[in-house]
Design a protein around this motif. Structure first.
Motif, PDB file in Angstrom:
ATOM      1  N   ASN A 128       0.892  -1.153   0.000  1.00 38.81           N
ATOM      2  CA  ASN A 128       0.000   0.000   0.000  1.00 38.81           C
ATOM      3  C   ASN A 128       0.932   1.205   0.000  1.00 38.81           C
ATOM      4  O   ASN A 128       1.373   1.661   1.043  1.00 38.81           O
ATOM      5  N   LEU A 129       1.286   1.673  -1.195  1.00 36.11           N
ATOM      6  CA  LEU A 129       2.325   2.686  -1.314  1.00 36.11           C
ATOM      7  C   LEU A 129       1.850   4.042  -0.774  1.00 36.11           C
ATOM      8  O   LEU A 129       0.682   4.414  -0.988  1.00 36.11           O
ATOM      9  N   PRO A 130       2.740   4.772  -0.104  1.00 36.01           N
ATOM     10  CA  PRO A 130       2.390   6.140   0.305  1.00 36.01           C
ATOM     11  C   PRO A 130       1.985   6.936  -0.933  1.00 36.01           C
ATOM     12  O   PRO A 130       2.745   7.024  -1.897  1.00 36.01           O
ATOM     13  N   TYR A 131       0.786   7.489  -0.926  1.00 37.28           N
ATOM     14  CA  TYR A 131       0.220   8.031  -2.160  1.00 37.28           C
ATOM     15  C   TYR A 131       0.985   9.226  -2.707  1.00 37.28           C
ATOM     16  O   TYR A 131       0.990   9.469  -3.906  1.00 37.28           O
ATOM     17  N   ASN A 132       1.664   9.972  -1.839  1.00 37.89           N
ATOM     18  CA  ASN A 132       2.346  11.177  -2.321  1.00 37.89           C
ATOM     19  C   ASN A 132       3.649  10.868  -3.056  1.00 37.89           C
ATOM     20  O   ASN A 132       4.186  11.727  -3.747  1.00 37.89           O
ATOM     21  N   GLN A 156      -3.368   5.754  -5.309  1.00 36.20           N
ATOM     22  CA  GLN A 156      -4.517   6.598  -5.609  1.00 36.20           C
ATOM     23  C   GLN A 156      -5.108   6.181  -6.956  1.00 36.20           C
ATOM     24  O   GLN A 156      -4.366   5.870  -7.890  1.00 36.20           O
ATOM     25  N   ALA A 157      -6.433   6.161  -7.064  1.00 35.83           N
ATOM     26  CA  ALA A 157      -7.093   5.665  -8.278  1.00 35.83           C
ATOM     27  C   ALA A 157      -6.600   6.374  -9.538  1.00 35.83           C
ATOM     28  O   ALA A 157      -6.374   5.748 -10.578  1.00 35.83           O
ATOM     29  N   PHE A 182       9.682  -1.274 -17.810  1.00 40.44           N
ATOM     30  CA  PHE A 182      10.029  -2.417 -16.972  1.00 40.44           C
ATOM     31  C   PHE A 182       9.056  -3.593 -17.067  1.00 40.44           C
ATOM     32  O   PHE A 182       9.450  -4.737 -16.833  1.00 40.44           O
ATOM     33  N   ALA A 183       7.790  -3.307 -17.334  1.00 39.59           N
ATOM     34  CA  ALA A 183       6.782  -4.342 -17.081  1.00 39.59           C
ATOM     35  C   ALA A 183       5.520  -4.152 -17.908  1.00 39.59           C
ATOM     36  O   ALA A 183       5.241  -3.053 -18.405  1.00 39.59           O
ATOM     37  N   ASP A 184       4.767  -5.240 -18.007  1.00 36.68           N
ATOM     38  CA  ASP A 184       3.391  -5.158 -18.482  1.00 36.68           C
ATOM     39  C   ASP A 184       2.531  -4.802 -17.275  1.00 36.68           C
ATOM     40  O   ASP A 184       2.571  -5.491 -16.250  1.00 36.68           O
ATOM     41  N   VAL A 185       1.772  -3.726 -17.392  1.00 35.45           N
ATOM     42  CA  VAL A 185       1.031  -3.183 -16.252  1.00 35.45           C
ATOM     43  C   VAL A 185      -0.464  -3.232 -16.544  1.00 35.45           C
ATOM     44  O   VAL A 185      -0.897  -2.962 -17.662  1.00 35.45           O
ATOM     45  N   ARG A 186      -1.252  -3.572 -15.522  1.00 38.61           N
ATOM     46  CA  ARG A 186      -2.708  -3.602 -15.704  1.00 38.61           C
ATOM     47  C   ARG A 186      -3.411  -3.128 -14.440  1.00 38.61           C
ATOM     48  O   ARG A 186      -2.883  -3.246 -13.335  1.00 38.61           O
ATOM     49  N   ARG A 187      -4.596  -2.596 -14.616  1.00 42.83           N
ATOM     50  CA  ARG A 187      -5.465  -2.241 -13.500  1.00 42.83           C
ATOM     51  C   ARG A 187      -5.986  -3.542 -12.899  1.00 42.83           C
ATOM     52  O   ARG A 187      -6.406  -4.437 -13.621  1.00 42.83           O
ATOM     53  N   ALA A 188      -5.979  -3.653 -11.569  1.00 41.26           N
ATOM     54  CA  ALA A 188      -6.406  -4.904 -10.924  1.00 41.26           C
ATOM     55  C   ALA A 188      -7.546  -4.683  -9.937  1.00 41.26           C
ATOM     56  O   ALA A 188      -7.727  -5.456  -9.005  1.00 41.26           O
ATOM     57  N   GLY A 189      -8.325  -3.619 -10.150  1.00 42.98           N
ATOM     58  CA  GLY A 189      -9.492  -3.409  -9.310  1.00 42.98           C
ATOM     59  C   GLY A 189      -9.452  -2.126  -8.518  1.00 42.98           C
ATOM     60  O   GLY A 189      -8.449  -1.399  -8.509  1.00 42.98           O
ATOM     61  N   ALA A 190     -10.563  -1.854  -7.857  1.00 46.32           N
ATOM     62  CA  ALA A 190     -10.712  -0.649  -7.036  1.00 46.32           C
ATOM     63  C   ALA A 190     -10.791  -1.036  -5.565  1.00 46.32           C
ATOM     64  O   ALA A 190     -11.112  -2.174  -5.221  1.00 46.32           O
ATOM     65  N   GLY A 205      -6.856   2.422  -6.027  1.00 40.37           N
ATOM     66  CA  GLY A 205      -6.908   1.380  -7.046  1.00 40.37           C
ATOM     67  C   GLY A 205      -5.723   0.445  -6.928  1.00 40.37           C
ATOM     68  O   GLY A 205      -4.681   0.803  -6.355  1.00 40.37           O
ATOM     69  N   LEU A 206      -5.883  -0.750  -7.453  1.00 43.05           N
ATOM     70  CA  LEU A 206      -4.805  -1.740  -7.459  1.00 43.05           C
ATOM     71  C   LEU A 206      -4.191  -1.806  -8.855  1.00 43.05           C
ATOM     72  O   LEU A 206      -4.903  -1.791  -9.867  1.00 43.05           O
ATOM     73  N   VAL A 207      -2.864  -1.869  -8.878  1.00 42.19           N
ATOM     74  CA  VAL A 207      -2.131  -1.993 -10.136  1.00 42.19           C
ATOM     75  C   VAL A 207      -1.243  -3.233 -10.041  1.00 42.19           C
ATOM     76  O   VAL A 207      -0.467  -3.369  -9.092  1.00 42.19           O
ATOM     77  N   ALA A 208      -1.381  -4.122 -11.004  1.00 43.48           N
ATOM     78  CA  ALA A 208      -0.543  -5.323 -11.054  1.00 43.48           C
ATOM     79  C   ALA A 208       0.423  -5.200 -12.218  1.00 43.48           C
ATOM     80  O   ALA A 208       0.104  -4.590 -13.244  1.00 43.48           O
ATOM     81  N   TRP A 209       1.605  -5.776 -12.052  1.00 45.10           N
ATOM     82  CA  TRP A 209       2.577  -5.725 -13.138  1.00 45.10           C
ATOM     83  C   TRP A 209       3.405  -7.003 -13.172  1.00 45.10           C
ATOM     84  O   TRP A 209       3.596  -7.668 -12.157  1.00 45.10           O
ATOM     85  N   THR A 210       3.863  -7.315 -14.361  1.00 46.34           N
ATOM     86  CA  THR A 210       4.742  -8.472 -14.577  1.00 46.34           C
ATOM     87  C   THR A 210       5.970  -8.002 -15.340  1.00 46.34           C
ATOM     88  O   THR A 210       5.851  -7.376 -16.402  1.00 46.34           O
TER      89      THR A 210
END
Length: 289
Positions: A128-132, A156-157, A182-190, A205-210
């Motif tokens: 849960n990254l610090p949003y700033n 942050q969304a 660096f990666a393939d990135v996708r939205r993984a939900g709210a 929001g959640l962001v997933a990457w490979t």
């Protein structure tokens, strides 16, 4: 509640731990603590981590997500900037998940300034990254830790939209291109606001990457990123104008774009990361090494 479920933190436990530290969450450090066990289990499930993983967690706070990561057998390297939280975390784990305490390593440091991490090479980033500072932290760790294969971060969304955006969309910009290096990135939900304490005034929001290989190029990552920064600094300008200062003149920018096979009047938001790499190759004589 199952025996496993009893290890995780709920609203009462989070507030109790915060009160013990006389902790008042600060906007400066982007502190919003997750108080919902279902949310942290969902994050761990979406991240796909398990006993074979060494997970980097940035900003573990009071330990909500840390406990969920340990619950599935992962090793966790938790990077925490607040010394009070860093000191408390091992005790919280020892009390609530004693069988997992030897799989936790706490590093008291600013994740933006970390230059190495202890132990085995990490395989995943889940936080849960610090949003700033979420984008700079993500890019820094992807650069620093090539062993990271995949990850899932809560941000942050609006930032989640930017990180996962594709060319041509309104959200596409510097974070999108740099993450794509660096990666393939996708939205993984709210994620709803009510799972946090204190309740933030923004959506999450959640962001997933490979991880994947960066574009094949003779330019360095720093050189490509310099082109990306310049291309988006003045979004309304075509690349000929946007890259003018970087190239030394609009004419030199146009020549480099021509050699790269890019329309000089195109805008940065229409290009993929490989296009920026080609431009950098053709500007390499004027870019810093």
């Amino acid at each position: 509640m199952s025996a496993a479920g009893s290890t995780l933190l709920g609203p009462a436990e989070v507030r109790s731990l915060a009160a013990e530290l006389d902790l008042r969450p600060t906007k400066q450090r982007g502190q919003n603590f997750v108080i919902d066990a279902n949310t942290v289990r969902r994050i761990v499930r979406e991240a796909g981590v398990g006993p074979d993983d060494v997970v980097v967690e940035v900003g573990p706070g009071l330990g909500s997500l840390t406990l969920a990561l340990l619950e599935v057998g992962a090793r966790v390297v938790a990077v925490e900037i607040d010394p009070r939280l860093a000191r408390l975390l091992p005790r919280t784990v020892a009390e609530r998940a004693p069988g997992s305490a030897d799989r936790l390593e706490v590093v008291t440091a600013d994740a933006l300034r970390v230059t190495e991490l202890p132990g085995d090479q990490p395989t995943a980033l889940v936080a849960n990254l610090p949003y700033n500072v979420s984008v700079p932290v993500l890019i820094h760790l992807l650069t620093l830790l090539p062993s990271l294969e995949r990850g899932l971060v809560m941000v942050q969304a609006e930032v989640a939209d930017r990180l996962s955006a594709g060319p041509g969309s309104k959200a596409y910009g510097i974070p999108s291109v740099k993450a794509a290096w660096f990666a393939d990135v996708r939205r993984a939900g709210a994620v709803g606001r009510q799972v946090f304490w204190p309740v933030p005034n923004v959506d999450s929001g959640l962001v997933a990457w490979t991880r994947r290989e960066p574009p094949a190029t003779t330019a360095t990552r720093e050189q490509v990123f310099a082109v990306v920064d310049a291309a988006f600094a003045q979004r309304r300008k075509g690349l000929r104008g946007a890259l003018r200062t970087l190239a030394g003149s609009a004419e030199r920018a146009e020549e480099a774009l021509g050699r790269a096979g890019i329309d000089p009047l195109a805008r940065g938001e229409s290009l993929v990361v490989g296009d920026f790499a080609r431009i950098a190759e053709n500007l390499v004589e004027v870019l810093p090494a």
